[in-house]
Write a protein that holds these residues in place. Structure first.
Motif, PDB file in Angstrom:
ATOM      1  N   ALA A  53       0.837  -1.199   0.000  1.00  0.00           N
ATOM      2  CA  ALA A  53       0.000   0.000   0.000  1.00  0.00           C
ATOM      3  C   ALA A  53       0.876   1.255   0.000  1.00  0.00           C
ATOM      4  CB  ALA A  53      -0.926   0.019   1.216  1.00  0.00           C
ATOM      5  N   ASN A  54       0.368   2.291  -0.627  1.00  0.00           N
ATOM      6  CA  ASN A  54       1.044   3.584  -0.595  1.00  0.00           C
ATOM      7  C   ASN A  54       0.012   4.697  -0.770  1.00  0.00           C
ATOM      8  OD1 ASN A  54       0.927   4.372  -3.593  1.00  0.00           O
ATOM      9  ND2 ASN A  54       1.963   2.364  -3.686  1.00  0.00           N
ATOM     10  N   ALA A  55       0.372   5.872  -0.291  1.00  0.00           N
ATOM     11  CA  ALA A  55      -0.491   7.051  -0.400  1.00  0.00           C
ATOM     12  C   ALA A  55       0.388   8.268  -0.659  1.00  0.00           C
ATOM     13  CB  ALA A  55      -1.313   7.246   0.873  1.00  0.00           C
ATOM     14  N   TYR A  56      -0.162   9.251  -1.370  1.00  0.00           N
ATOM     15  CA  TYR A  56       0.632  10.431  -1.689  1.00  0.00           C
ATOM     16  C   TYR A  56      -0.198  11.700  -1.514  1.00  0.00           C
ATOM     17  CZ  TYR A  56      -1.745  11.032  -6.191  1.00  0.00           C
ATOM     18  OH  TYR A  56      -2.693  11.260  -7.155  1.00  0.00           O
ATOM     19  N   LEU A  57       0.531  12.796  -1.358  1.00  0.00           N
ATOM     20  CA  LEU A  57      -0.057  14.130  -1.265  1.00  0.00           C
ATOM     21  C   LEU A  57       0.779  15.073  -2.114  1.00  0.00           C
ATOM     22  CD1 LEU A  57      -1.798  16.431   0.013  1.00  0.00           C
ATOM     23  CD2 LEU A  57      -0.087  16.495   1.863  1.00  0.00           C
ATOM     24  N   GLU A  58       0.114  15.800  -3.001  1.00  0.00           N
ATOM     25  CA  GLU A  58       0.788  16.788  -3.844  1.00  0.00           C
ATOM     26  C   GLU A  58       0.085  18.137  -3.642  1.00  0.00           C
ATOM     27  OE1 GLU A  58       1.776  17.670  -8.563  1.00  0.00           O
ATOM     28  OE2 GLU A  58       1.143  15.658  -7.912  1.00  0.00           O
ATOM     29  N   ALA A  59       0.856  19.135  -3.226  1.00  0.00           N
ATOM     30  CA  ALA A  59       0.260  20.438  -2.905  1.00  0.00           C
ATOM     31  C   ALA A  59       1.075  21.563  -3.551  1.00  0.00           C
ATOM     32  CB  ALA A  59       0.208  20.633  -1.392  1.00  0.00           C
ATOM     33  N   LYS A  60       0.371  22.496  -4.163  1.00  0.00           N
ATOM     34  CA  LYS A  60       0.993  23.699  -4.703  1.00  0.00           C
ATOM     35  C   LYS A  60       0.973  24.774  -3.617  1.00  0.00           C
ATOM     36  CE  LYS A  60      -0.369  22.831  -9.509  1.00  0.00           C
ATOM     37  NZ  LYS A  60      -1.115  23.359 -10.684  1.00  0.00           N
ATOM     38  N   LEU A  61       2.145  25.034  -3.034  1.00  0.00           N
ATOM     39  CA  LEU A  61       2.222  25.982  -1.925  1.00  0.00           C
ATOM     40  C   LEU A  61       2.058  27.426  -2.395  1.00  0.00           C
ATOM     41  CD1 LEU A  61       5.095  24.315   0.115  1.00  0.00           C
ATOM     42  CD2 LEU A  61       2.626  23.929   0.263  1.00  0.00           C
ATOM     43  N   PHE A  62       2.704  27.736  -3.490  1.00  0.00           N
ATOM     44  CA  PHE A  62       2.478  29.005  -4.191  1.00  0.00           C
ATOM     45  C   PHE A  62       3.029  28.845  -5.599  1.00  0.00           C
ATOM     46  CE2 PHE A  62       6.318  29.557  -1.570  1.00  0.00           C
ATOM     47  CZ  PHE A  62       7.273  29.860  -2.535  1.00  0.00           C
ATOM     48  N   GLU A  63       2.925  29.861  -6.393  1.00  0.00           N
ATOM     49  CA  GLU A  63       3.285  29.740  -7.808  1.00  0.00           C
ATOM     50  C   GLU A  63       4.730  29.271  -7.969  1.00  0.00           C
ATOM     51  OE1 GLU A  63       3.335  32.387 -11.931  1.00  0.00           O
ATOM     52  OE2 GLU A  63       2.653  33.284 -10.028  1.00  0.00           O
ATOM     53  N   GLY A  64       4.862  28.132  -8.644  1.00  0.00           N
ATOM     54  CA  GLY A  64       6.184  27.596  -8.929  1.00  0.00           C
ATOM     55  C   GLY A  64       6.696  26.604  -7.904  1.00  0.00           C
ATOM     56  N   LEU A  65       6.122  26.553  -6.711  1.00  0.00           N
ATOM     57  CA  LEU A  65       6.618  25.665  -5.654  1.00  0.00           C
ATOM     58  C   LEU A  65       5.590  24.575  -5.349  1.00  0.00           C
ATOM     59  CD1 LEU A  65       8.832  24.984  -3.609  1.00  0.00           C
ATOM     60  CD2 LEU A  65       7.637  26.473  -1.969  1.00  0.00           C
ATOM     61  N   THR A  66       6.027  23.303  -5.501  1.00  0.00           N
ATOM     62  CA  THR A  66       5.162  22.144  -5.256  1.00  0.00           C
ATOM     63  C   THR A  66       5.794  21.243  -4.205  1.00  0.00           C
ATOM     64  OG1 THR A  66       4.381  22.194  -7.556  1.00  0.00           O
ATOM     65  CG2 THR A  66       4.011  20.166  -6.320  1.00  0.00           C
TER      66      THR A  66
END
Length: 227
Positions: free
Chosen positions: A134-147
């Motif tokens: 099993a695996n889980a992920y989180l992808e978040a755009k903190l502000f323009e250009g930074l992930t």
């Protein structure tokens, strides 16, 4: 069975499988159940999450002496006698090459009675397994250009093995005389093994991308992982 689709900004795929089949000879069975779940969801314009889970449970049984020895025992049986006595006692037949050292209590019976092994629940090997990935992920755009991207996973395997060898007394098909114990086993034997393997991992990174003067790209990635 498998079901997949899309609901709003969420994609999903769910599968369930089941297998249950006997082998080509008595005493051999295999049963397996497996399930799979795969989900990806765009929560909003800035956050995306997902998870994948795959699990399997299996159970296998076979005669304690393994498939090769067991099938050879079938092929080596004489076609002129049955694997049990005709007196209705339920006793099994076999021979030890004409020698009967009853003073020792048992003898190596050379002609293995595969029927006797397959009909005794105490003469089987039980191999049970459980596996989870099993695996889980989180992808978040903190502000323009930074992930920011983070993923965690687990891989677990558990096994339980039992090999039981009982005392099976063999008798002459013609005379009913005691011939010896199958495989020279004087007392019941048990081999029991258990295994547990677990592997955990997590990694995370920050990724910054910037376009400068329209035709120049600048990128920087910083991350770490732990296993």
């Amino acid at each position: 069975m498998q079901v997949g689709g899309t609901s709003g900004k969420t994609k999903y795929n769910v599968g369930l499988g089941y297998w249950d089949q006997d082998g080509i000879a008595d005493g051999f069975t295999f049963e397996k159940t497996n399930a799979l779940i795969n989900v990806d969801s765009q929560v909003n314009d800035y956050v995306k999450i997902g998870a994948y889970v795959n699990g399997t449970i299996s159970k296998r049984t076979e005669p304690y002496n393994g498939e090769r020895d067991y099938l050879m025992g079938i092929l080596s049986q004489s076609p002129t006698y049955k694997p049990w006595l005709l007196d209705g006692s339920g006793r099994y037949t076999g021979n030890n090459g004409g020698t009967m050292p009853e003073s020792q209590g048992y003898a190596d019976v050379s002609s293995k009675n595969a029927y006797a092994i397959s009909k005794s629940p105490n003469a089987l090997t039980y191999d049970d397994r459980f596996a989870l990935n099993a695996n889980a992920y989180l992808e978040a755009k903190l502000f323009e250009g930074l992930t920011w991207y983070t993923k965690a996973g687990v891989d677990i395997t558990q096994t339980k093995y039992k090999n039981r060898r009982p005392v099976l007394r063999m008798y002459s098909y013609r005379t009913g005389e005691f011939q010896g114990n199958l495989d020279n086993i004087g007392s019941e034997q048990l081999i029991h093994r258990m295994g547990n393997t677990q592997h955990y991992t997590i990694f995370s990174h920050l990724n910054y991308q910037k376009t400068i003067f329209e035709d120049h790209n600048f990128g920087l990635m910083v991350g770490a992982s732990q296993e």
